[in-house]
Each structure stands twice: as C-alpha cells, then as structure tokens.
Design a protein around this motif. Structure first.
Motif, PDB file in Angstrom:
ATOM      1  N   VAL A  72       0.854  -1.186   0.000  1.00 49.95           N
ATOM      2  CA  VAL A  72       0.000   0.000   0.000  1.00 49.95           C
ATOM      3  C   VAL A  72       0.888   1.234   0.000  1.00 49.95           C
ATOM      4  N   VAL A  73       0.376   2.331  -0.543  1.00 48.50           N
ATOM      5  CA  VAL A  73       1.115   3.594  -0.502  1.00 48.50           C
ATOM      6  C   VAL A  73       1.412   3.942   0.948  1.00 48.50           C
ATOM      7  N   GLY A  74       2.662   4.348   1.223  1.00 46.01           N
ATOM      8  CA  GLY A  74       3.130   4.521   2.592  1.00 46.01           C
ATOM      9  C   GLY A  74       2.289   5.447   3.450  1.00 46.01           C
ATOM     10  N   HIS A  75       1.908   6.611   2.932  1.00 38.34           N
ATOM     11  CA  HIS A  75       1.161   7.561   3.750  1.00 38.34           C
ATOM     12  C   HIS A  75      -0.207   7.013   4.105  1.00 38.34           C
ATOM     13  N   LEU A  76      -0.825   6.291   3.202  1.00 34.97           N
ATOM     14  CA  LEU A  76      -2.115   5.662   3.491  1.00 34.97           C
ATOM     15  C   LEU A  76      -1.949   4.611   4.583  1.00 34.97           C
ATOM     16  N   ALA A  77      -0.845   3.882   4.529  1.00 30.37           N
ATOM     17  CA  ALA A  77      -0.580   2.880   5.567  1.00 30.37           C
ATOM     18  C   ALA A  77      -0.436   3.534   6.925  1.00 30.37           C
ATOM     19  N   ARG A  78       0.293   4.628   6.990  1.00 28.58           N
ATOM     20  CA  ARG A  78       0.574   5.270   8.279  1.00 28.58           C
ATOM     21  C   ARG A  78      -0.628   6.003   8.851  1.00 28.58           C
ATOM     22  N   THR A  79      -1.466   6.584   7.995  1.00 28.51           N
ATOM     23  CA  THR A  79      -2.559   7.409   8.494  1.00 28.51           C
ATOM     24  C   THR A  79      -3.869   6.658   8.701  1.00 28.51           C
ATOM     25  N   ILE A  80      -4.095   5.587   7.958  1.00 25.01           N
ATOM     26  CA  ILE A  80      -5.380   4.879   8.054  1.00 25.01           C
ATOM     27  C   ILE A  80      -5.218   3.455   8.579  1.00 25.01           C
ATOM     28  N   ILE A  81      -4.270   2.696   8.028  1.00 25.38           N
ATOM     29  CA  ILE A  81      -4.171   1.279   8.371  1.00 25.38           C
ATOM     30  C   ILE A  81      -3.501   1.068   9.724  1.00 25.38           C
ATOM     31  N   VAL A  85      -6.875 -14.363   4.477  1.00 24.11           N
ATOM     32  CA  VAL A  85      -6.884 -13.273   3.499  1.00 24.11           C
ATOM     33  C   VAL A  85      -8.282 -12.665   3.399  1.00 24.11           C
ATOM     34  N   ARG A  86      -9.318 -13.500   3.393  1.00 25.31           N
ATOM     35  CA  ARG A  86     -10.691 -12.982   3.321  1.00 25.31           C
ATOM     36  C   ARG A  86     -11.013 -12.112   4.527  1.00 25.31           C
ATOM     37  N   VAL A  87     -10.657 -12.573   5.717  1.00 25.35           N
ATOM     38  CA  VAL A  87     -10.939 -11.804   6.929  1.00 25.35           C
ATOM     39  C   VAL A  87     -10.170 -10.479   6.909  1.00 25.35           C
ATOM     40  N   PHE A  88      -8.909 -10.529   6.494  1.00 31.38           N
ATOM     41  CA  PHE A  88      -8.105  -9.319   6.461  1.00 31.38           C
ATOM     42  C   PHE A  88      -8.658  -8.327   5.449  1.00 31.38           C
ATOM     43  N   MET A  89      -9.034  -8.793   4.267  1.00 32.17           N
ATOM     44  CA  MET A  89      -9.539  -7.880   3.250  1.00 32.17           C
ATOM     45  C   MET A  89     -10.871  -7.277   3.671  1.00 32.17           C
ATOM     46  N   ASP A  90     -11.731  -8.052   4.318  1.00 31.21           N
ATOM     47  CA  ASP A  90     -12.997  -7.500   4.817  1.00 31.21           C
ATOM     48  C   ASP A  90     -12.727  -6.374   5.815  1.00 31.21           C
ATOM     49  N   TRP A  91     -11.759  -6.598   6.703  1.00 29.87           N
ATOM     50  CA  TRP A  91     -11.384  -5.567   7.679  1.00 29.87           C
ATOM     51  C   TRP A  91     -10.808  -4.348   6.979  1.00 29.87           C
ATOM     52  N   LEU A  92      -9.959  -4.581   5.989  1.00 28.92           N
ATOM     53  CA  LEU A  92      -9.326  -3.492   5.256  1.00 28.92           C
ATOM     54  C   LEU A  92     -10.371  -2.639   4.537  1.00 28.92           C
ATOM     55  N   ILE A  93     -11.323  -3.292   3.895  1.00 28.55           N
ATOM     56  CA  ILE A  93     -12.394  -2.570   3.203  1.00 28.55           C
ATOM     57  C   ILE A  93     -13.187  -1.725   4.189  1.00 28.55           C
ATOM     58  N   GLU A  94     -13.454  -2.278   5.364  1.00 30.40           N
ATOM     59  CA  GLU A  94     -14.246  -1.562   6.367  1.00 30.40           C
ATOM     60  C   GLU A  94     -13.531  -0.299   6.848  1.00 30.40           C
ATOM     61  N   ILE A  95     -12.241  -0.399   7.197  1.00 32.29           N
ATOM     62  CA  ILE A  95     -11.573   0.766   7.784  1.00 32.29           C
ATOM     63  C   ILE A  95     -11.264   1.831   6.727  1.00 32.29           C
ATOM     64  N   ILE A  96     -10.932   1.409   5.505  1.00 32.28           N
ATOM     65  CA  ILE A  96     -10.601   2.398   4.477  1.00 32.28           C
ATOM     66  C   ILE A  96     -11.866   3.073   3.965  1.00 32.28           C
ATOM     67  N   SER A  97     -12.926   2.294   3.746  1.00 32.50           N
ATOM     68  CA  SER A  97     -14.174   2.871   3.242  1.00 32.50           C
ATOM     69  C   SER A  97     -14.740   3.915   4.187  1.00 32.50           C
ATOM     70  N   ALA A  98     -14.464   3.757   5.481  1.00 38.51           N
ATOM     71  CA  ALA A  98     -14.966   4.718   6.469  1.00 38.51           C
ATOM     72  C   ALA A  98     -14.211   6.042   6.402  1.00 38.51           C
ATOM     73  N   LYS A  99     -13.031   6.059   5.756  1.00 38.85           N
ATOM     74  CA  LYS A  99     -12.195   7.257   5.733  1.00 38.85           C
ATOM     75  C   LYS A  99     -12.240   7.997   4.393  1.00 38.85           C
ATOM     76  N   VAL A 100     -12.848   7.399   3.366  1.00 39.79           N
ATOM     77  CA  VAL A 100     -12.883   8.029   2.057  1.00 39.79           C
ATOM     78  C   VAL A 100     -14.330   8.260   1.635  1.00 39.79           C
ATOM     79  N   GLN A 101     -14.495   9.009   0.577  1.00 39.18           N
ATOM     80  CA  GLN A 101     -15.837   9.282   0.070  1.00 39.18           C
ATOM     81  C   GLN A 101     -16.379   8.065  -0.663  1.00 39.18           C
ATOM     82  N   PRO A 102     -17.711   7.837  -0.636  1.00 41.70           N
ATOM     83  CA  PRO A 102     -18.285   6.700  -1.344  1.00 41.70           C
ATOM     84  C   PRO A 102     -18.051   6.819  -2.841  1.00 41.70           C
ATOM     85  N   VAL A 103     -18.094   5.688  -3.522  1.00 36.39           N
ATOM     86  CA  VAL A 103     -17.978   5.680  -4.979  1.00 36.39           C
ATOM     87  C   VAL A 103     -19.176   6.402  -5.568  1.00 36.39           C
ATOM     88  N   PRO A 104     -18.962   7.409  -6.442  1.00 38.61           N
ATOM     89  CA  PRO A 104     -20.090   8.164  -6.996  1.00 38.61           C
ATOM     90  C   PRO A 104     -20.928   7.294  -7.924  1.00 38.61           C
TER      91      PRO A 104
END
Length: 299
Positions: free
Chosen positions: A95-104, A280-299
C-alpha cells in the motif's frame, strides 16, 4: 518433504515462477525443493512443470493440479479455523506509505490483538507489484486501474487539492484560474507506469483541464513530493487527507479551490486465479471496512 508441505511448495513455485524464490519463501534449500517436486511428479506419473533457464510454468496437467491444490489448501485452512476458531499464517499486502501510516496502522493493533496467530508483512510503495510472482495477497492502489487479470474492489474516492507553501505564493503570487498560471511551476510527480511527469488537473465548467507547468524538481515518491511542496518548490496536487494537518497549521495553502482536481479512486486488488484463504478474506474484509470509512463513497 511431508506431503502437505510439498503441495504448498508446488503452489508457491507456480505462483512465483521460480524454484529459488519458492524455496526461500517455504524455508527450504533449492536442492530440497527440486527433489521434492521430482518425487511428486514421479508419484503422480506426470510432468507438472516446464523448466527453463528463465522461468518455470505449469504444464496442462500441472495447471489443473495447481488449481486443485489451491482449493485444497484454502479448504484445509478453513477447516482448521472452524475447529480452532483462530487464524494463523503470514499475510502480505502492499500500500502507498502515507495511506498505511494514516489509516491502516492506527487500526492495526486491534486487528492483530483479535488475531494473534497472524503476521502481517506490510510493503510500502507506488511501483507496480506483481502479486503472483512476489507472493503478495493484495494491494491498495490509488488512481485509474490498468487492464489486468486482477480482481478489483473499489473502496471509494479521495478528494484532491492543489496546494503551495506561503513562501512559494509570496514569490509567484496566488493563482486565480488554471488558464492564468504563467510564471508558476510545479513539483513534477513522475508516473511509475509511463516514466513521465503527470500534468496538473483541474475541473472547469464541467470539463477536465490538464496543465503541464515547468518543474525544476521531478520526484517519484509521494512523501518527497509533499516535502518539496512545503519547501516552496512548486504547486502540488494530492489527496486532501495527506495535507490536512499542513492546511490546518498553515504550512501549506490550498489554491484554485474553485477548480478542484477530479477525485482519485482507491481500489483493493487481488489475484483472480487465487483461492482466497480464510485469513486473506478476513483481512480484506477488515481493510475494506476501515478504508471505506475514511474516504468518500464511490459516486
């Protein structure tokens, strides 16, 4: 080698396209890996791999066996979890480093505390990652996606801003519109795909306008680009979250806010030909949850 370990080794060889890389990933020597696959082929009475000095790829029989082994190993992991109730093993993501440090990273201690048997190998970068050959489970990438055989899950979009330092604006003036940028310069962010600096992008009258300004500095990393903006080396565009603290404390100033860049899509990618394990499934579900909460929804 024990039979299950041999199957894992075989899958790893096909994924990496290399005996040496697979042997290192599985913690065995190259000769041990070679002997194990020869014994497997002898037991099955079929050749599973085409070997050359440059690559290793499965035969027709080997591809069919690979797919079955993938499913078998994933099912076995699910079976273990159904009994033990725990996940174990190594997860690899990039993942891009700044995204890793600020969100993940801020959310990671809780996730790892809930799954103490997991180890996360977190790579930071903006280069193209070959998930199959490098053994990476998933990547998070910003921007439009090139055609590939990866499965892409859109996480949302990130609002973009154009910024400059107060010192830069004192020297060059505050720009008032994209068509009046004479005398201004940018920090050139070089695309890892094309090797060329990306133009600045603005929306005006419902249309997207690209402007290529002179650049005394070309960079290939987002963190370096941000640092250069703070030093007054030019206009820079990036997701707002990256510069939020700078904007709040005045280190950087937003300009041309009436002509914002298009929002940048953020996506999660993983190999389409890979049977996803439970971890991997559990991790990706968690990843989707935390990142989606920090960005705008898909238009």
């Amino acid at each position: 080698m024990e039979r299950l370990a041999t199957l894992h080794l075989f899958v790893c060889i096909v994924d990496r396209g290399s005996f040496s890389a697979a042997a290192a990933a599985c913690g065995v020597s190259r000769p041990v890996a070679t002997a194990a696959i020869k014994a497997l082929e002898s037991r099955l009475g079929a050749r599973l791999l085409h070997r050359s000095t440059r690559s290793v790829r499965p035969t027709v029989e080997g591809e069919a066996y690979y797919q079955r082994c993938r499913t078998l190993l994933a099912d076995l992991e699910d079976a273990d979890r159904s009994v033990s109730g725990t996940l174990a093993g190594v997860l690899r993501m990039d993942v891009v480093g700044h995204l890793a440090r600020t969100i993940i990273l801020p959310a990671l201690p809780d996730f790892l505390a809930r799954h103490p048997g997991l180890t996360l190998h977190l790579g930071e970068g903006e280069r193209f990652v070959d998930l199959i050959r490098e053994g990476v489970d998933c990547v998070v990438r910003a921007g439009p996606l090139a055609d590939s055989d990866m499965v892409a899950r859109r996480l949302g979009v990130m609002e973009e801003v154009t910024v400059a330092s107060p010192e830069y604006l004192a020297r060059h003036g505050v720009p008032v519109s994209p068509d009046r940028l004479e005398g201004h310069q940018m920090v050139g962010f070089v695309s890892s795909r094309t090797g060329q600096a990306l133009p600045l992008e603005f929306t005006s009258g419902g249309k997207v306008v690209e402007v290529m300004l002179p650049a005394q500095l070309l960079v290939g990393g987002a963190d370096t680009c941000a640092a250069a903006a703070r030093l007054g080396l030019g206009l820079v565009q990036a997701p707002r979250y990256r510069f939020q603290k700078d904007l709040e404390n005045g280190t950087l100033v937003e300009v041309l806010a009436e002509f914002p860049p298009l929002p940048t899509p953020l996506s999660l990618l993983y190999p389409s030909n890979r049977q996803l394990s439970a971890r991997v499934r559990v991790f990706m579900d968690w990843l989707i949850e935390i990142i989606s909460a920090k960005v705008q929804p898909v238009p």
